[in-house]
Design a protein around this motif. Structure first.
Motif: not given
Lengths: 430, 180
Positions: A272-284, A290-296
Motif C-alpha cells: 500500500d505504502r512504504i515510507n521512511g528513511t534509509i541510511m547505508n541500507g537497501s530497499v529492493t 506498489v501504490t506509493g513509495i516515499y523514501l529518503k
C-alpha cells in the motif's frame, strides 16, 4: 584559591570539616582548629547537645535520689540557655542528613524525569519500543473467519541480524478476536516473543496460526504462517544492522521504515505504502504491486524491478544508487536526490508514465527503449563543465536553464507523440 | 568527594545499569554502552546541579555540561536524531553551548560563558541546518566559493571599526579601570 564566601578575596585557610577555602574574615578558630561558620555552628551544636544530654542524665539521677543531690541553679539556667541556643542553631542550620536526602531524592527525580521524557519522545516519534511489529486488523466476529479470503498458508520470513531486536507478536495476539481464537485454536495459546534471546516455537492447532521463532540471533528466521483473515499487515521497523525479506502476496502491506546499515526486500507483495528513511541500507522491491513509495536515503541502494505496477514513487536519494527496470506500469516517478547514480530502464514500461529527476549532478542513464516518448527538460541544468547527450534522437532542450537541475520525462501512449528515443545519458557533476 | 557523593555515584552506576538492562531487553536499536553513558551522565549532572541549587556545591557549569551531554548522548542513542558525524558534532556542540548559556545567564552572570555558549550553539546550528534540510552539498559549495572571502571581509571590517585605545582611569581609591 579564593574564599568560598567571598570570591574576590584570597583564601588563607581551609575548613577542617568541609574543606572550603576561607578568607581571614571567614576562618574561625575553635579549639585549635579552623572552621567555617556553618561547620563551627554544627560543632558547637553537637557539643551543646552532648552537654545537655549529660545534664539531663544528671537531673534524672538526682530525681531518682542519687547521691549528687539537688541540681544547682546555675546548671538549670545553663541548660535552658543551651536549649535556646540549640533551637536557634536548628533554625539557622538545616539538619545535614535531611538536606542531603532531599538533594539525593530531588536529583534522582530530576534525572528520571529527563530520561522518561526522552524515552517518551522516542516512543512517540519512532516507536522504538515496538521495533518490528506485525499487526493484523481485528477480526470482529466469527463470521469473518468463516469467510476467510486467504486460505492456505501465508508466510512472512523475517531474517534479522537481531542484536537488540524484538519481534512483537503481542499485538498480533491482541488483534485477534477472542471468539476467533476459541473457535479455531482449541485453547492453544499464542506465545509472545518478548526478546531476542527468547527462542520459542508455538503453534495454533488446526493450522490456524503458527509462529515459529528459532534463536533470533544472527540471521535468525522467524516464520509466521497466517490463515486468519488479514486485512492488512503493517510493518514498523527501526532496525540497525538488519536485513529482512517479506513475501506476502494478496495481503496489502504498509511499512514505515527506519533502516540503518540494513535492508528490506519485498517480493511478490502488494504494498500500500512504504515510507521512511534509509541510511547505508537497501530497499529492493520486485514482482510486486506498489501504490506509493516515499523514501529518503543516504548512501543507500534502491531497486525496483519487474513490478506489476508502481504508483507514486517519490525518492530523495543522497549519494545512492537507483536501479529501475522491467516495471510494467509506472504512474509517476520523482527523484530529487544529489550525487546519486541513476539507471532507469523504462523500455518495458507501458505508457502513459512520467518521471522527473531533479538535482542531477552525476551520471544518470535513462533508457526509454523504443517507446514513443516526449522528453522535455524545461529546467535541465547541468553544471557548466558537464553535458548531457541524447542517443538516437534529435532532442533539443527548449527551456534550458541553469537555475535548476531537473529532467522531466513523459512517455505517452502511441499515437499521441512520435518522437522515438533510444537512451539518454546525462553526465555531469564533479 | 564526600562520602555521600561516592555513594550517590555508585548508586547511579547501578541504577544506570539497571535501566540499561531493561531498555536493552525491550528496545531495538539500542546501544547499551552509550545508553549507560547517557543515563549515568544525566544522573551525575542532575545531582551536582541540584546540589548547587541547594548551595552545597560550588560549581554549576560542569554539572550542567554533564547533564546536557547526557541528554545529547541519549537523544542520539535512541535515534531521535540520527547519529551521523555532522549531527553528532552539532548535537554535542549545541549541548555544551546550551549548558554554558544556561549557566552564564541564569545561575551566575558571566558574559564569557554566555558568549561561549552562543558561539557553540551558533556553530552547532550552522553545521546542522544544511544537513537537516538536505542542502549540504549546495551549502558547502557556496561556502567554498564565498566563505573564505566573506571571513576576510568580516575581519577587515572588524579591524576598521574605530575603537577606543587602552586608557587608564584612576578613581579616588587609586584603583584602575581599563576601558577598551
Amino acid at each position: 584559591m579564593k574564599c568560598y564566601y567571598h570570591p574576590d578575596r584570597e583564601a588563607v585557610a581551609v575548613c577542617s570539616v568541609c574543606g572550603k577555602p576561607l578568607c581571614a574574615e571567614c576562618a574561625q578558630e575553635y579549639k585549635g582548629k579552623v572552621y567555617c561558620k556553618e561547620c563551627l555552628a554544627k560543632v558547637k551544636e553537637e557539643e551543646e547537645v552532648a552537654a545537655s544530654k549529660s545534664n539531663v542524665s544528671k537531673g534524672d539521677a538526682s530525681k531518682s535520689g542519687a547521691s549528687e543531690g539537688v541540681v544547682p541553679k546555675s546548671a538549670v539556667s545553663e541548660h535552658t540557655e543551651t536549649s535556646s541556643t540549640e533551637s536557634k542553631a536548628k533554625k539557622e542550620v538545616p539538619y545535614k542528613g535531611a538536606s542531603t536526602a532531599k538533594v539525593v531524592f530531588t536529583s534522582i527525580v530530576v534525572a528520571l524525569v529527563i530520561i522518561g521524557l526522552i524515552l517518551l519522545s522516542t516512543m512517540g516519534i519512532s516507536g522504538v519500543l515496538t521495533p518490528l511489529s506485525l499487526v493484523t486488523s481485528k477480526s470482529s466476529s466469527v463470521e469473518s473467519v468463516t469467510a476467510i479470503p486467504y486460505e492456505g498458508e501465508r508466510s512472512i520470513t523475517v531474517s534479522l541480524d537481531a542484536n537488540n531486536c524484538m519481534l512483537n507478536v503481542k499485538e498480533l495476539e491482541n488483534a485477534i478476536d477472542d471468539k476467533v481464537v476459541k473457535e479455531n485454536t482449541e485453547g492453544a495459546k499464542l506465545a509472545v516473543l518478548t526478546s531476542v534471546n527468547t527462542a520459542s516455537r508455538m503453534s495454533y492447532k488446526n493450522g490456524t496460526l503458527t509462529v515459529k521463532a528459532t534463536g533470533l540471533k544472527k540471521n535468525a528466521v522467524v516464520n509466521l504462517y497466517l490463515t486468519i483473515r488479514i486485512k492488512e499487515v503493517s510493518l514498523e521497523s527501526d532496525v540497525k544492522n538488519a536485513s529482512f525479506s517479506i513475501s506476502l502476496p494478496d495481503i496489502p502491506i504498509s511499512a514505515k521504515l527506519s533502516l540503518t546499515n540494513g535492508g528490506i526486500s519485498l517480493s511478490n507483495c502488494t504494498v500500500d505504502r512504504i515510507n521512511g528513511t534509509i541510511m547505508n541500507g537497501s530497499v529492493t522491491i520486485k514482482n510486486s504491486g506498489v501504490t506509493g513509495i516515499y523514501l529518503k536515503g543516504m548512501n543507500s541502494q534502491i531497486s525496483f524491478s519487474d513490478n506489476k505496477f508502481l504508483g507514486n514513487v517519490s525518492l530523495n536519494l543522497l549519494n545512492g544508487t537507483l536501479d529501475v527496470k522491467g516495471n510494467k506500469h509506472i504512474a509517476s516517478f520523482y527523484e530529487k536526490g544529489v550525487n546519486s547514480v541513476i539507471n532507469c530502464d523504462f523500455s518495458k514500461t507501458e505508457p502513459p508514465m512520467s518521471a522527473t529527476f531533479k538535482n542531477i549532478t552525476t551520471e544518470v542513464t535513462i533508457n526509454v527503449g523504443k517507446q514513443p516518448a516526449v522528453i522535455s527538460a524545461p529546467y535541465a541544468d547541468v553544471k557548466a563543465d558537464s553535458y548531457f547527450t541524447v542517443n538516437g534522437s534529435n532532442y533539443t532542450t527548449p527551456n534550458y536553464s541553469k537555475q535548476y537541475s531537473c529532467l522531466d520525462i513523459s512517455v505517452l501512449p502511441a499515437g499521441e507523440t512520435a518522437i522515438p528515443l533510444g537512451s539518454i545519458t546525462l553526465l555531469g557533476g564533479d | 568527594m564526600s562520602d555521600i557523593d561516592a555513594r550517590y555515584m555508585l548508586g547511579s552506576i547501578l541504577l544506570s545499569l539497571g535501566i540499561v538492562y531493561i531498555l536493552s531487553n525491550v528496545t531495538a536499536n539500542f546501544s547499551p554502552f552509550w545508553g549507560f553513558i547517557g543515563i549515568f551522565l544525566i544522573f551525575e549532572g542532575s545531582y551536582y546541579t541540584v546540589k548547587y541549587v541547594f548551595r552545597q556545591h560550588k560549581d554549576i557549569t560542569n554539572p550542567l555540561v554533564t547533564l546536557f551531554l547526557g541528554i545529547a548522548v541519549l537523544i542520539f542513542t535512541f535515534h531521535i536524531v540520527i547519529p551521523t558525524f555532522t549531527m553528532l558534532v552539532a548535537g554535542f556542540s549545541i549541548a555544551v553551548g546550551a549548558a554554558l548559556l544556561l549557566s552564564g545567564f541564569v545561575f551566575k552572570i558571566s558574559r564569557k560563558e554566555v558568549l561561549s555558549g552562543l558561539i557553540l550553539i551558533g556553530f552547532g546550528f550552522l553545521i546542522a541546518t544544511p544537513a537537516v534540510f538536505n542542502i549540504s552539498e549546495k551549502f558547502y559549495r557556496y561556502l567554498h566559493i564565498y566563505g573564505v572571502g566573506a571571513l576576510l571581509i568580516l575581519l577587515g571590517l572588524v579591524l576598521m571599526i574605530p575603537r577606543n585605545k587602552k586608557s587608564v582611569k584612576k578613581d579616588e581609591g587609586g584603583k584602575s579601570d581599563e576601558v577598551h
